[in-house]
Scaffold this active site. Structure first.
Site, PDB file in Angstrom:
ATOM      1  NE  ARG A   1      -3.032  -3.313  -0.280  1.00 18.96           N
ATOM      2  CZ  ARG A   1      -3.516  -2.293  -0.961  1.00 18.96           C
ATOM      3  NH1 ARG A   1      -4.782  -1.955  -0.839  1.00 18.96           N
ATOM      4  NH2 ARG A   1      -2.742  -1.592  -1.741  1.00 18.96           N
TER       5      ARG A   1
ATOM      6  NE  ARG B   1      -1.469  -2.740  -4.976  1.00 25.71           N
ATOM      7  CZ  ARG B   1      -2.267  -1.672  -4.904  1.00 25.71           C
ATOM      8  NH1 ARG B   1      -3.567  -1.843  -4.777  1.00 25.71           N
ATOM      9  NH2 ARG B   1      -1.766  -0.460  -4.952  1.00 25.71           N
TER      10      ARG B   1
ATOM     11  NE  ARG C   1      -2.935   7.626  -7.885  1.00 26.12           N
ATOM     12  CZ  ARG C   1      -3.557   6.497  -7.549  1.00 26.12           C
ATOM     13  NH1 ARG C   1      -4.578   6.067  -8.244  1.00 26.12           N
ATOM     14  NH2 ARG C   1      -3.153   5.798  -6.511  1.00 26.12           N
TER      15      ARG C   1
HETATM   16  P1  AP5 Z   1      -3.972   2.091  -6.974  1.00 28.70           P
HETATM   17  O1  AP5 Z   1      -4.164   0.679  -7.303  1.00 28.70           O
HETATM   18  O2  AP5 Z   1      -5.036   3.077  -7.312  1.00 28.70           O
HETATM   19  O3  AP5 Z   1      -3.564   2.169  -5.457  1.00 28.70           O
HETATM   20  P2  AP5 Z   1      -3.752   3.253  -4.309  1.00 28.70           P
HETATM   21  O4  AP5 Z   1      -4.442   4.529  -4.680  1.00 28.70           O
HETATM   22  O5  AP5 Z   1      -2.419   3.394  -3.713  1.00 28.70           O
HETATM   23  O6  AP5 Z   1      -4.822   2.622  -3.426  1.00 28.70           O
HETATM   24  P3  AP5 Z   1      -4.887   1.162  -2.863  1.00 28.70           P
HETATM   25  O7  AP5 Z   1      -5.432   0.234  -3.872  1.00 28.70           O
HETATM   26  O8  AP5 Z   1      -3.583   0.806  -2.229  1.00 28.70           O
HETATM   27  O9  AP5 Z   1      -5.897   1.395  -1.683  1.00 28.70           O
HETATM   28  P4  AP5 Z   1      -7.446   1.614  -1.632  1.00 28.70           P
HETATM   29  O10 AP5 Z   1      -7.769   3.025  -1.268  1.00 28.70           O
HETATM   30  O11 AP5 Z   1      -8.161   1.031  -2.825  1.00 28.70           O
HETATM   31  O12 AP5 Z   1      -7.750   0.749  -0.337  1.00 28.70           O
HETATM   32  P5  AP5 Z   1      -8.300  -0.741  -0.203  1.00 28.70           P
HETATM   33  O13 AP5 Z   1      -9.778  -0.723  -0.402  1.00 28.70           O
HETATM   34  O14 AP5 Z   1      -7.486  -1.673  -1.018  1.00 28.70           O
HETATM   35  O15 AP5 Z   1      -2.633   2.633  -7.674  1.00 28.70           O
HETATM   36  C1  AP5 Z   1      -1.421   1.910  -7.644  1.00 28.70           C
HETATM   37  C2  AP5 Z   1      -0.378   2.607  -8.499  1.00 28.70           C
HETATM   38  O16 AP5 Z   1      -0.829   2.646  -9.886  1.00 28.70           O
HETATM   39  C3  AP5 Z   1      -0.088   4.075  -8.176  1.00 28.70           C
HETATM   40  O17 AP5 Z   1       0.867   4.194  -7.162  1.00 28.70           O
HETATM   41  C4  AP5 Z   1       0.419   4.593  -9.542  1.00 28.70           C
HETATM   42  O18 AP5 Z   1       1.756   4.199  -9.789  1.00 28.70           O
HETATM   43  C5  AP5 Z   1      -0.465   3.864 -10.524  1.00 28.70           C
HETATM   44  N1  AP5 Z   1      -1.711   4.589 -10.845  1.00 28.70           N
HETATM   45  C6  AP5 Z   1      -2.988   4.186 -10.560  1.00 28.70           C
HETATM   46  N2  AP5 Z   1      -3.881   5.093 -11.009  1.00 28.70           N
HETATM   47  C7  AP5 Z   1      -3.156   6.094 -11.580  1.00 28.70           C
HETATM   48  C8  AP5 Z   1      -3.518   7.327 -12.192  1.00 28.70           C
HETATM   49  N3  AP5 Z   1      -4.799   7.717 -12.293  1.00 28.70           N
HETATM   50  N4  AP5 Z   1      -2.520   8.114 -12.667  1.00 28.70           N
HETATM   51  C9  AP5 Z   1      -1.222   7.742 -12.579  1.00 28.70           C
HETATM   52  N5  AP5 Z   1      -0.805   6.594 -11.987  1.00 28.70           N
HETATM   53  C10 AP5 Z   1      -1.772   5.775 -11.505  1.00 28.70           C
HETATM   54  O19 AP5 Z   1      -8.034  -0.978   1.339  1.00 28.70           O
HETATM   55  C11 AP5 Z   1      -6.729  -1.174   1.845  1.00 28.70           C
HETATM   56  C12 AP5 Z   1      -6.721  -2.169   2.999  1.00 28.70           C
HETATM   57  O20 AP5 Z   1      -7.443  -1.648   4.098  1.00 28.70           O
HETATM   58  C13 AP5 Z   1      -7.399  -3.502   2.676  1.00 28.70           C
HETATM   59  O21 AP5 Z   1      -6.681  -4.518   3.336  1.00 28.70           O
HETATM   60  C14 AP5 Z   1      -8.816  -3.353   3.231  1.00 28.70           C
HETATM   61  O22 AP5 Z   1      -9.375  -4.596   3.601  1.00 28.70           O
HETATM   62  C15 AP5 Z   1      -8.564  -2.477   4.450  1.00 28.70           C
HETATM   63  N6  AP5 Z   1      -9.670  -1.563   4.716  1.00 28.70           N
HETATM   64  C16 AP5 Z   1     -10.401  -0.832   3.827  1.00 28.70           C
HETATM   65  N7  AP5 Z   1     -11.311  -0.059   4.449  1.00 28.70           N
HETATM   66  C17 AP5 Z   1     -11.149  -0.289   5.782  1.00 28.70           C
HETATM   67  C18 AP5 Z   1     -11.796   0.217   6.959  1.00 28.70           C
HETATM   68  N8  AP5 Z   1     -12.794   1.135   6.883  1.00 28.70           N
HETATM   69  N9  AP5 Z   1     -11.351  -0.228   8.156  1.00 28.70           N
HETATM   70  C19 AP5 Z   1     -10.355  -1.156   8.242  1.00 28.70           C
HETATM   71  N10 AP5 Z   1      -9.709  -1.681   7.175  1.00 28.70           N
HETATM   72  C20 AP5 Z   1     -10.106  -1.247   5.961  1.00 28.70           C
END
Ligand code: AP5
Ligand code: ZN
Length: 216
Positions: free
Chosen positions: A127, A161, A88
């Site tokens: 979600r 979350r 990241r």
């Molecule tokens: P993390 O858990 O990695 O969260 P994020 O990057 O914010 O991503 P999300 O999990 O929210 O989303 P996603 O892209 O996986 O989407 P999803 O598939 O769930 O990180 C959380 C926190 O941890 C960070 O803020 C930070 O503090 C810390 N952190 C983590 N890694 C770190 C690192 N490397 N360094 C430092 N800090 C770190 O999909 C979302 C929703 O959309 C779901 O409801 C899904 O059903 C829906 N959806 C998915 N695809 C589609 C589609 N094509 N069409 C319609 N709906 C869809």
């Protein structure tokens, strides 16, 4: 094969990683999931991680890099890794190069999920998941068939979350733009970045990713 799924919060990294695990027997290495485990513990580290996550900011590069290194050590050499939410920052991207070299692995692809940020706020703030089996639902787009009962396992317990509030999502997006998107050129130089339309339907996104994997 080792790949990175890159994209802002809610882009679908976790959704697509889960499907790749099912279809290809790869393993998902999500630093977000690892940190959510860490924060459950009533320890100094757990409390620090929780505070950073709930603010939408990034946990230190050293902590997440060490987590990834440890996970790879536990994995069989022939199992492919899907990096979800890591790297990241530029420091994490450089650390990943060293970690992969230490495990005799190379990076095949970086798949960037290209999305519309306003749509993501809606995706993320709506979600929720089943507390028992993890099935995913959405307030506006995907309610369980029977209200309050999980379609998959019948549980009536759901969870959200702590960092899925609109304010925190906007900070997470800002962090993505400022610190994560700038690592793309690092991989573009190597010719391994592929862009996929993350606004398409989930199965269409999967097909587009499968096409990239098949080009290896
Ligand atoms: P993390 O858990 O990695 O969260 P994020 O990057 O914010 O991503 P999300 O999990 O929210 O989303 P996603 O892209 O996986 O989407 P999803 O598939 O769930 O990180 C959380 C926190 O941890 C960070 O803020 C930070 O503090 C810390 N952190 C983590 N890694 C770190 C690192 N490397 N360094 C430092 N800090 C770190 O999909 C979302 C929703 O959309 C779901 O409801 C899904 O059903 C829906 N959806 C998915 N695809 C589609 C589609 N094509 N069409 C319609 N709906 C869809
Ligand atoms: Zn369930």
């Amino acid at each position: 094969m080792n790949i990175i799924l890159l994209g802002p919060p809610g882009a679908g990294k976790g959704t697509q990683a889960n499907l790749l695990v099912e279809h290809h027997g790869m393993l998902q290495l999500s630093t977000g999931d690892m940190l959510r485990e860490t924060r459950k513990a009533d320890t100094e580290l757990g409390r620090r991680v929780a505070a950073v996550m709930d603010a939408g900011e990034l946990v230190s590069d050293e902590i997440v890099s060490a987590m990834i290194d440890a996970k790879l050590s536990d994995m069989g050499d022939d199992v492919g890794a899907i990096f979800d939410g890591f790297p990241r920052t530029e420091a994490q991207a450089r650390a990943l190069d060293d970690i992969l070299a230490g495990h005799d692995r190379t990076l095949a692809f970086v798949i960037e999920l290209v999305v519309d940020e306003e749509a993501l706020v809606d995706r993320v703030t709506g979600r929720f998941t089943c507390a028992n089996c993890g099935a995913g639902y959405h307030d506006r787009h995907k309610q369980p068939e029977t209200e309050g009962v999980c379609d998959k396992c019948g549980s009536t317990e759901f969870k959200r979350r702590a960092d899925d509030t609109e304010e925190t999502v906007r900070t997470r997006m800002k962090e993505y733009r400022a610190k994560t998107a700038p690592i793309l050129p690092f991989y573009e130089e190597r010719g391994i970045v592929h862009r996929v339309d993350g606004m398409a339907a989930i199965d269409e996104v999967t097909s587009a990713i499968e096409k990239v994997l098949a080009s290896a």
